[in-house]
Motif scaffolding. Structure first.
Motif, PDB file in Angstrom:
ATOM      1  N   PRO A 107      -0.711   5.123 -10.152  1.00 29.93           N
ATOM      2  CA  PRO A 107      -1.464   5.057 -11.416  1.00 29.93           C
ATOM      3  C   PRO A 107      -0.784   5.832 -12.543  1.00 29.93           C
ATOM      4  O   PRO A 107      -0.837   5.430 -13.700  1.00 29.93           O
ATOM      5  N   GLY A 132       1.191   8.798  -7.489  1.00 32.22           N
ATOM      6  CA  GLY A 132       2.185   8.384  -8.465  1.00 32.22           C
ATOM      7  C   GLY A 132       1.964   7.017  -9.081  1.00 32.22           C
ATOM      8  O   GLY A 132       2.310   6.805 -10.249  1.00 32.22           O
ATOM      9  N   GLY A 144       4.185   1.638  -2.437  1.00 37.30           N
ATOM     10  CA  GLY A 144       3.355   2.735  -2.947  1.00 37.30           C
ATOM     11  C   GLY A 144       4.059   4.081  -2.813  1.00 37.30           C
ATOM     12  O   GLY A 144       3.974   4.937  -3.700  1.00 37.30           O
ATOM     13  N   GLY A 193      -3.823  -4.338  -1.306  1.00 41.80           N
ATOM     14  CA  GLY A 193      -3.302  -2.976  -1.111  1.00 41.80           C
ATOM     15  C   GLY A 193      -3.376  -2.192  -2.409  1.00 41.80           C
ATOM     16  O   GLY A 193      -3.523  -2.772  -3.494  1.00 41.80           O
ATOM     17  N   GLY A 194      -3.260  -0.881  -2.301  1.00 41.86           N
ATOM     18  CA  GLY A 194      -3.399  -0.008  -3.466  1.00 41.86           C
ATOM     19  C   GLY A 194      -2.503  -0.391  -4.631  1.00 41.86           C
ATOM     20  O   GLY A 194      -2.909  -0.320  -5.797  1.00 41.86           O
ATOM     21  N   VAL A 195      -1.257  -0.806  -4.319  1.00 43.46           N
ATOM     22  CA  VAL A 195      -0.310  -1.139  -5.390  1.00 43.46           C
ATOM     23  C   VAL A 195      -0.734  -2.421  -6.129  1.00 43.46           C
ATOM     24  O   VAL A 195      -0.320  -2.659  -7.269  1.00 43.46           O
ATOM     25  N   ASP A 227       4.955   6.863  -5.538  1.00 43.76           N
ATOM     26  CA  ASP A 227       4.541   8.265  -5.381  1.00 43.76           C
ATOM     27  C   ASP A 227       5.734   9.227  -5.443  1.00 43.76           C
ATOM     28  O   ASP A 227       5.676  10.268  -6.094  1.00 43.76           O
ATOM     29  N   THR A 272      -7.628  -0.393  -3.701  1.00 49.09           N
ATOM     30  CA  THR A 272      -7.383   0.846  -2.951  1.00 49.09           C
ATOM     31  C   THR A 272      -8.392   0.957  -1.800  1.00 49.09           C
ATOM     32  O   THR A 272      -9.362   0.199  -1.737  1.00 49.09           O
ATOM     33  N   ASP A 273      -8.151   1.910  -0.906  1.00 49.73           N
ATOM     34  CA  ASP A 273      -8.893   1.949   0.357  1.00 49.73           C
ATOM     35  C   ASP A 273     -10.420   2.017   0.187  1.00 49.73           C
ATOM     36  O   ASP A 273     -10.931   2.854  -0.554  1.00 49.73           O
ATOM     37  N   ALA A 290      -3.322  -2.786  -7.511  1.00 49.18           N
ATOM     38  CA  ALA A 290      -4.067  -2.338  -8.698  1.00 49.18           C
ATOM     39  C   ALA A 290      -3.136  -2.281  -9.908  1.00 49.18           C
ATOM     40  O   ALA A 290      -3.596  -2.158 -11.043  1.00 49.18           O
ATOM     41  N   SER A 332       0.845  -1.200   0.000  1.00 50.29           N
ATOM     42  CA  SER A 332       0.000   0.000   0.000  1.00 50.29           C
ATOM     43  C   SER A 332       0.876   1.245   0.000  1.00 50.29           C
ATOM     44  O   SER A 332       2.088   1.170  -0.197  1.00 50.29           O
ATOM     45  N   GLY A 333       0.240   2.390   0.237  1.00 54.01           N
ATOM     46  CA  GLY A 333       0.974   3.650   0.222  1.00 54.01           C
ATOM     47  C   GLY A 333       1.960   3.755   1.377  1.00 54.01           C
ATOM     48  O   GLY A 333       3.021   4.358   1.252  1.00 54.01           O
ATOM     49  N   GLY A 334       1.609   3.163   2.506  1.00 49.40           N
ATOM     50  CA  GLY A 334       2.455   3.306   3.690  1.00 49.40           C
ATOM     51  C   GLY A 334       3.105   2.019   4.161  1.00 49.40           C
ATOM     52  O   GLY A 334       3.939   2.040   5.063  1.00 49.40           O
TER      53      GLY A 334
END
Ligand code: KG4
Ligand code: ZN
Length: 334
Positions: free
Chosen positions: A185, A183, A167, A272-274, A171, A303-304, A276, A140-142
């Protein structure tokens, strides 16, 4: 069991009604997501205070809409689930206060959910649920975490990032390329043509790939990209994006595959977002052994969102009194 779930750990405000289906999986009755992404695009990243202020505005309409769209009213909800960490403290508080209030007013059990574990349960929103043992990779982002799940409650931590999350690497490097926020996508889109051409994508180093453990390190990539940008790179922006994406994806897939070889699970769960990311999805499908069943959530559930929070609550009904629930911004996956 029917659950109203709430998720506000970062910049999304989401509510969802979920319930179990006949095959032991989770069905989504409604899912509403309000995002303050545009607000952050102008600043190139999330400003926590602005994210939380937007969430205060969104939270009641979002919950209201999730209930209406589900077709159920409050008397037909059995429990309320909410993310209690990790995340931004101001953002977490918005969801937690809403959930506490509803639990008190409606006299419904309150279930706290770990956001990171929650991500993996997007894979249980399915007709056929994953079987244990499973290897789970949350990107994910974090956070970047690799775990071994013997059952819902027997979880062993295998490794994770020592510095930036996957992520975050997307970004931060996207910002260096001037591609905008978020970042991931953007890099994915910019890479598409280069990847399709079959270009060699081995330029950037793969830190810790051969470290022998399950840890990751992505902060060096940011430095390597910065150096390349400053040195008037021979690469076009799209080529750079594809090289960056491949460096991140390659290490993730390598370690996921290594864990599957060592632990021989029945299932592999990506989340997690990544998750995707199209290149990551393709590479996981190509590389992981065919004896392991691979689960990757549909892109909209990576994503969340609150649907996976509701799913996780169903399998981990950690009921907490509304007076005891507080945010835990530093919560880890296990
Ligand atoms: O899980 P998530 O929605 O929020 C957190 O819990 O952090 O993940 C957000 C992260 C961001 O860093 C974003 O750039 C990344 O997921 N992301 C992607 C893609 N879509 C979102 N990264 C790579 N490729 C994508 N297509
Ligand atoms: Zn997340």
């Amino acid at each position: 069991m029917r659950i109203l779930a709430i998720e506000t750990s970062c910049d999304e405000t989401s509510a969802s009604v979920v319930q179990e289906n006949l095959t032991g999986g989770i069905d989504v009755c409604s899912i509403i997501i309000a995002t303050s992404l545009k607000l952050h695009a102008s600043t190139g990243g999330i400003i926590p205070e602005r994210a939380a202020r937007a969430q205060i505005e969104y939270i009641i309409p979002v919950i209201d809409k999730a209930l209406t769209e589900s077709g159920f009213d409050k008397t037909e909800i059995d429990a309320i689930a909410v993310t209690h960490g990790p995340g931004l403290i101001g953002s977490l508080l918005v969801g937690i206060e809403a959930a506490r209030t509803l639990s008190f007013l409606w006299q419904k059990p309150l279930i706290k959910v770990n956001h990171l574990l929650g991500h993996l349960y997007a894979n249980f929103i399915a007709a056929q649920v994953p079987q244990f043992p499973a290897i789970g990779l949350v990107v994910s982002g974090g956070h970047t975490d690799l775990i071994y799940m013997k059952s819902h409650n027997q979880i062993k931590y295998l490794g994770g990032t020592r510095d930036d999350a996957a992520g975050e690497a997307f970004d931060k490097t996207a910002r260096l390329l001037g591609l905008g926020y978020p970042g991931g996508p953007m890099i994915s889109k910019a890479s598409k043509e280069i990847v399709e051409k079959g270009t060699q994508l081995k330029y950037f180093p793969r830190p810790m790939r051969e470290s022998g453990d399950y840890d990751f390190s992505f902060s060096g990539l940011k430095t390597a990209v910065l150096r390349e940008v400053k040195a008037n790179s021979k690469f076009t922006k799209n080529e750079m994006a594809a090289q960056i994406q491949e460096a991140i994806v390659d290490v993730l897939v390598y370690k996921a595959d290594k864990a599957c070889i060592e632990y021989m699970p029945k299932s592999f769960l990506l989340a997690g977002g990544v998750a995707a990311n199209e290149r990551l999805r393709d590479k996981i499908n190509q590389k992981i052994s065919k004896s392991v069943k691979i689960y990757i959530p549909p892109v909209n559930l990576c994503t969340d969102n609150a649907a996976y929070i509701g799913a996780c609550a169903y399998y981990h009904p950690e009921i907490i009194d509304w007076t005891d629930l507080t945010p835990n911004p530093e919560l880890t996956i296990v």
